[in-house]
Enzyme design. Structure first.
Site, PDB file in Angstrom:
ATOM      1  N   GLU A   1       0.812  -1.217   0.000  1.00  0.00           N
ATOM      2  CA  GLU A   1       0.000   0.000   0.000  1.00  0.00           C
ATOM      3  C   GLU A   1       0.846   1.267   0.000  1.00  0.00           C
ATOM      4  OE1 GLU A   1      -3.756  -0.451   2.492  1.00  0.00           O
ATOM      5  OE2 GLU A   1      -2.472  -1.987   3.360  1.00  0.00           O
TER       6      GLU A   1
ATOM      7  N   SER B   1      -6.251  -3.216   1.923  1.00  0.00           N
ATOM      8  CA  SER B   1      -6.702  -2.779   0.601  1.00  0.00           C
ATOM      9  C   SER B   1      -7.220  -3.911  -0.274  1.00  0.00           C
ATOM     10  CB  SER B   1      -5.582  -2.026  -0.139  1.00  0.00           C
ATOM     11  OG  SER B   1      -5.423  -0.741   0.409  1.00  0.00           O
TER      12      SER B   1
ATOM     13  N   TYR C   1      -9.895   2.668  -4.970  1.00  0.00           N
ATOM     14  CA  TYR C   1      -8.938   3.712  -5.326  1.00  0.00           C
ATOM     15  C   TYR C   1      -9.067   4.226  -6.761  1.00  0.00           C
ATOM     16  CZ  TYR C   1      -6.878   2.231  -0.948  1.00  0.00           C
ATOM     17  OH  TYR C   1      -6.687   1.932   0.370  1.00  0.00           O
TER      18      TYR C   1
ATOM     19  N   ARG D   1     -10.889   2.921  11.613  1.00  0.00           N
ATOM     20  CA  ARG D   1     -12.062   2.830  10.748  1.00  0.00           C
ATOM     21  C   ARG D   1     -12.512   1.378  10.780  1.00  0.00           C
ATOM     22  NH1 ARG D   1     -10.418   2.413   5.763  1.00  0.00           N
ATOM     23  NH2 ARG D   1     -11.499   0.425   5.524  1.00  0.00           N
TER      24      ARG D   1
ATOM     25  N   ASP E   1     -15.159  -1.658   9.573  1.00  0.00           N
ATOM     26  CA  ASP E   1     -15.974  -2.055   8.426  1.00  0.00           C
ATOM     27  C   ASP E   1     -17.009  -3.102   8.805  1.00  0.00           C
ATOM     28  OD1 ASP E   1     -14.230  -0.418   7.055  1.00  0.00           O
ATOM     29  OD2 ASP E   1     -13.054  -2.057   6.192  1.00  0.00           O
TER      30      ASP E   1
ATOM     31  N   GLU F   1     -13.687  -5.923  10.006  1.00  0.00           N
ATOM     32  CA  GLU F   1     -12.320  -5.696  10.468  1.00  0.00           C
ATOM     33  C   GLU F   1     -12.150  -4.283  10.993  1.00  0.00           C
ATOM     34  OE1 GLU F   1      -9.755  -6.491   7.182  1.00  0.00           O
ATOM     35  OE2 GLU F   1     -10.326  -4.684   6.095  1.00  0.00           O
TER      36      GLU F   1
ATOM     37  N   ASN G   1      -9.439  -1.105  10.936  1.00  0.00           N
ATOM     38  CA  ASN G   1      -8.288  -0.508  10.265  1.00  0.00           C
ATOM     39  C   ASN G   1      -7.750   0.607  11.153  1.00  0.00           C
ATOM     40  OD1 ASN G   1      -8.666  -1.681   7.305  1.00  0.00           O
ATOM     41  ND2 ASN G   1     -10.667  -1.062   8.063  1.00  0.00           N
TER      42      ASN G   1
ATOM     43  N   GLY H   1      -6.927   5.410   5.367  1.00  0.00           N
ATOM     44  CA  GLY H   1      -6.463   6.292   4.305  1.00  0.00           C
ATOM     45  C   GLY H   1      -6.919   7.726   4.505  1.00  0.00           C
TER      46      GLY H   1
END
Length: 316
Positions: free
Chosen positions: A24, A154, A224, A263, A265, A277, A279, A283
């Protein structure tokens, strides 16, 4: 947020850590450049990009930094490794500490830790190591399944498996990234994600972002590439389900020992959220989820960066 809310003075030497050694790297560079722009607009004139490579320790010592903003993603950046280096060097850093970073980077141990909290709902899954019999370990799971490397971000190495005959090939792809693979029942719902931030040492959830990808699922391309996903914020959820997801996100943040920013999900099926999960270094690009969630919560990009910067040193 005004000057009274600032932890660091304007002349503080701040390293924005980005790049790194993971898959990443490119996304991290984009995050780092955006963060640097925000810090300079906030008046932190001594903030600068530090591109992370194997000479990082020397760069940090030479730079004489007081604080580090961690804009790294993936391996070495959000798995406790960089956090350990910063602690050895005595540099305060943003986000989660060594232990919670290491736990949440590993999907197996994240699920083990979170399963101790009965408020958190997750899909049925199995973990497969190289020595394991793939089909024996997954015999109690119902197709379709998702195969995921245990420690990757990602959506690298992920595959949706519709039938047993496809499982071996999907596993072979995932195991190229990690020796251990998470195989999880596919939740046929829609994807939402929510940020968790801290203010005055108290975690709170942002607005929930609903993502409808053009692809079948939210893969690297959908994440992305401009125009490949529809962002809907606040998510189209009832007040009850919204509160349930926000509460579950904060519960997960605290259960995993997170700090500063994360963050989280979810997949939502028939108004039931399933946590996927955590994070710990989300980003911060123009297309990233967390800035969109923060904006919907009335937090500008620059104030988001300031909130995260203020978390530095709270991860002991």
């Amino acid at each position: 947020m005004g000057n009274n809310d600032r932890k660091y003075s304007d002349d503080t030497k701040i390293a924005v850590l980005c790049g790194g050694l993971s898959s990443e790297k490119d996304v991290s560079m984009r995050s780092g450049k955006n963060v640097l722009g925000a810090l300079q607009r906030l008046g932190y004139k001594n903030s600068e990009i530090v591109v992370v490579d194997r000479d990082l320790s020397a760069k940090l010592k030479e730079g004489n930094y007081k604080a580090a903003y961690n804009a790294l993603h993936g391996k070495y950046g959000e798995d406790g490794c960089i956090q350990g280096i910063l602690e050895v060097l005595g540099i305060e850093y943003t986000g989660c500490g060594v232990m919670s970073s290491a736990i949440t980077m590993n999907k197996e141990y994240t699920k083990r830790i979170l399963s101790t909290n009965k408020e958190i709902n997750m899909a049925k899954s199995a973990f497969v190591r190289k020595k394991d019999d793939l089909f024996e370990k997954t015999k109690d799971l119902t197709y379709p399944l998702f195969t995921k490397p245990v420690s990757e971000g990602s959506s690298f190495g992920m595959t949706k498996v519709n039938k047993k005959e496809e499982l071996q090939e999907a596993y072979n792809l995932a195991v190229k990234y990690n020796n251990d693979v998470l195989i999880e029942e596919f939740v046929d719902g829609f994807f939402v994600t929510v940020g968790v931030l801290e203010k005055d040492n108290k975690p709170f959830a942002t607005e929930i972002l609903e993502i409808r990808p053009a692809n079948e699922w939210y893969d690297y391309e959908a994440k992305y590439t401009s125009g490949m996903s529809d962002f809907i914020v606040p998510a189209r959820l009832s007040e009850e389900v919204t509160n349930k997801i926000k509460n579950m996100a904060v519960e997960a943040f605290e259960t995993a020992g997170c700090s500063g920013v994360s963050r989280i999900d979810f997949m939502v099926k028939d108004d039931v959220p399933f946590l996927l999960e955590i994070n710990t270094s989300p980003g911060m690009t123009d297309m990233s989820d967390l800035p969109a969630q923060a904006a919907a919560s009335g937090i500008s990009y620059d104030n988001l960066v300031l909130l995260i910067l203020n978390s530095a040193g709270l991860n002991k």
